[in-house]
Scaffold this active site. Sequence first.
Site, mmCIF file in Angstrom:
data_model
loop_
_atom_site.group_PDB
_atom_site.id
_atom_site.type_symbol
_atom_site.label_atom_id
_atom_site.label_comp_id
_atom_site.label_asym_id
_atom_site.label_seq_id
_atom_site.Cartn_x
_atom_site.Cartn_y
_atom_site.Cartn_z
ATOM 1 N N CYS A 122 0.818 -1.221 0.000
ATOM 2 C CA CYS A 122 0.000 0.000 0.000
ATOM 3 C C CYS A 122 0.854 1.275 0.000
ATOM 4 C CB CYS A 122 -0.947 0.002 1.187
ATOM 5 S SG CYS A 122 -1.983 -1.459 1.245
ATOM 6 N N HIS A 247 -2.766 6.797 2.607
ATOM 7 C CA HIS A 247 -3.309 5.578 1.994
ATOM 8 C C HIS A 247 -4.726 5.373 2.544
ATOM 9 C CE1 HIS A 247 -4.254 1.542 1.111
ATOM 10 N NE2 HIS A 247 -3.922 1.062 2.300
ATOM 11 N N ASN A 277 -10.557 0.359 -0.300
ATOM 12 C CA ASN A 277 -9.106 0.321 -0.095
ATOM 13 C C ASN A 277 -8.467 -0.366 -1.303
ATOM 14 O OD1 ASN A 277 -6.479 -0.454 0.575
ATOM 15 N ND2 ASN A 277 -6.967 -0.924 2.700
HETATM 16 O O1 UT7 Z 1 -4.372 -1.423 3.546
HETATM 17 C C1 UT7 Z 1 -3.471 -2.228 4.203
HETATM 18 C C2 UT7 Z 1 -3.355 -1.843 5.629
HETATM 19 N N1 UT7 Z 1 -4.487 -2.382 6.346
HETATM 20 C C3 UT7 Z 1 -5.039 -1.687 7.314
HETATM 21 O O2 UT7 Z 1 -4.628 -0.594 7.589
HETATM 22 C C4 UT7 Z 1 -6.166 -2.352 8.087
HETATM 23 C C5 UT7 Z 1 -6.122 -1.955 9.535
HETATM 24 N N2 UT7 Z 1 -7.195 -2.565 10.306
HETATM 25 C C6 UT7 Z 1 -8.485 -2.158 10.206
HETATM 26 O O3 UT7 Z 1 -8.812 -1.309 9.416
HETATM 27 C C7 UT7 Z 1 -9.487 -2.762 11.170
HETATM 28 O O4 UT7 Z 1 -8.824 -3.518 12.152
HETATM 29 C C8 UT7 Z 1 -10.562 -3.673 10.476
HETATM 30 C C9 UT7 Z 1 -11.461 -2.828 9.613
HETATM 31 C C10 UT7 Z 1 -9.868 -4.753 9.656
HETATM 32 C C11 UT7 Z 1 -11.442 -4.347 11.542
HETATM 33 O O5 UT7 Z 1 -12.026 -3.362 12.379
HETATM 34 P P1 UT7 Z 1 -11.919 -3.460 13.965
HETATM 35 O O6 UT7 Z 1 -12.624 -2.301 14.512
HETATM 36 O O7 UT7 Z 1 -10.470 -3.643 14.326
HETATM 37 O O8 UT7 Z 1 -12.756 -4.768 14.273
HETATM 38 P P2 UT7 Z 1 -12.291 -6.093 15.028
HETATM 39 O O9 UT7 Z 1 -11.440 -6.948 14.154
HETATM 40 O O10 UT7 Z 1 -11.766 -5.722 16.388
HETATM 41 O O11 UT7 Z 1 -13.666 -6.818 15.236
HETATM 42 C C12 UT7 Z 1 -14.691 -6.293 16.134
HETATM 43 C C13 UT7 Z 1 -15.909 -7.174 16.033
HETATM 44 C C14 UT7 Z 1 -15.619 -8.673 16.167
HETATM 45 O O12 UT7 Z 1 -16.721 -9.263 16.832
HETATM 46 P P3 UT7 Z 1 -16.657 -9.586 18.398
HETATM 47 O O13 UT7 Z 1 -15.509 -10.548 18.556
HETATM 48 O O14 UT7 Z 1 -16.413 -8.280 19.076
HETATM 49 O O15 UT7 Z 1 -17.993 -10.182 18.665
HETATM 50 C C15 UT7 Z 1 -15.561 -9.143 14.744
HETATM 51 O O16 UT7 Z 1 -15.869 -10.524 14.639
HETATM 52 O O17 UT7 Z 1 -16.517 -7.022 14.740
HETATM 53 C C16 UT7 Z 1 -16.635 -8.306 14.108
HETATM 54 N N3 UT7 Z 1 -16.461 -8.126 12.670
HETATM 55 C C17 UT7 Z 1 -17.451 -7.767 11.861
HETATM 56 N N4 UT7 Z 1 -18.755 -7.532 12.078
HETATM 57 C C18 UT7 Z 1 -19.510 -7.197 11.042
HETATM 58 C C19 UT7 Z 1 -15.315 -8.224 11.941
HETATM 59 N N5 UT7 Z 1 -15.565 -7.960 10.652
HETATM 60 C C20 UT7 Z 1 -16.883 -7.679 10.588
HETATM 61 C C21 UT7 Z 1 -17.729 -7.310 9.528
HETATM 62 N N6 UT7 Z 1 -19.038 -7.074 9.789
HETATM 63 N N7 UT7 Z 1 -17.279 -7.185 8.251
#
Ligand code: UT7
Length: 321
Positions: A122, A247, A277
């Site tokens: 990225c 990015h 993204n």
């Molecule tokens: O471009 C390359 C560089 N990449 C990045 O910069 C990505 C950086 N990371 C992120 O942007 C975020 O971490 C994500 C968007 C990938 C995820 O967001 P988050 O706020 O960190 O969510 P999380 O992984 O902590 O998940 C929170 C909750 C979980 O449920 P529980 O365990 O709290 O019940 C996940 O299972 O949200 C759940 N979850 C979703 N729910 C609905 C994860 N993905 C989804 C989804 N829809 N798509």
Amino acid sequence: MTTIRINDTVPGSRVLAFGDYRPARVVTNDDLAATVDTNDEWIRSRVGIVERRVAAEDETIVDMAAQAGGKALAASGLAPADIDLVIVATCSAETPMPSHAASVAHRLGIAAPGAYDLNAACAGFCYALAAADAAVRTGSARNALVIGAEKMSQWIDWSDRSTCIIFADGAGAAVVGAAAEPGVGPVAWGSDGGQSDRIRIGSRHEYIRQDGQAVFRWATTAVAPVALAACERAGVAPAELAAVVPHQANLRIIEAIARKVKAHNAVVADDIVRSGNTSGASIPIALSRMVERGDVPSGAPALLVGFGAGLAYAAQVIQIP
Ligand code: UT7
């Protein structure tokens, strides 16, 4: 001892024009919610995406890169014969060889340029821009075409809600030429290979996997200092910036970086909302669309900051064409 001469050095390079290409197919959050356990509200609030573009099955990285590159070339007023170097930044290549850059150059009628692909994920566009700037300044190229192009969709597990809602396809391009005053500042860059497993495609038979929370923490803490280092190296104060173009990884990351950079007078790119993204393509697509809308005046300084797998990062200040 033999002295090596560099004859045709120029004081600086600048971006002459941008161009972008986004595939026709729009995929909304509701479209994804029909196939995986997610919803529009979660995606908007956690990532900031409303819709993204996904390439057609038979639409290639070369197709998209040539579209974006052709637009940038036309907007620059240069002819294909004026371009000596073509760099394509991509981390989603469908084929390891030949380089996409050589094929794109051929498509655009650019005869015999230096041509290569570059993978800094990225951060790729910022790396490629730094390489083009150096080539122009040392006289290795009169003008360069720099493209970020990605077909992330082919590496996505469409049943994995943690990745399929984020990544998208597209291409953005810039034509870089010589300038009497530097229009591309020194790059601040680096990487942390110890964290390579945070975002990866393990083999040609695997999909993208990322440790989202760890990458999020890294991006919201380690990247702003790199952006500030780029400002420092360019001698541009954050308050002077007219635009900040991180990015387009996640709107919350973009906002956190902008807050820490304290560019109080700048427009902050939020192209992720409509483009998703697109990895190495996200910065030039966002810039191209900003310029097209007239969000930033010509000649104004903009801060670019790329970050992602590797964990590679790069930032530089440029002058808006
Ligand atoms: O471009 C390359 C560089 N990449 C990045 O910069 C990505 C950086 N990371 C992120 O942007 C975020 O971490 C994500 C968007 C990938 C995820 O967001 P988050 O706020 O960190 O969510 P999380 O992984 O902590 O998940 C929170 C909750 C979980 O449920 P529980 O365990 O709290 O019940 C996940 O299972 O949200 C759940 N979850 C979703 N729910 C609905 C994860 N993905 C989804 C989804 N829809 N798509």
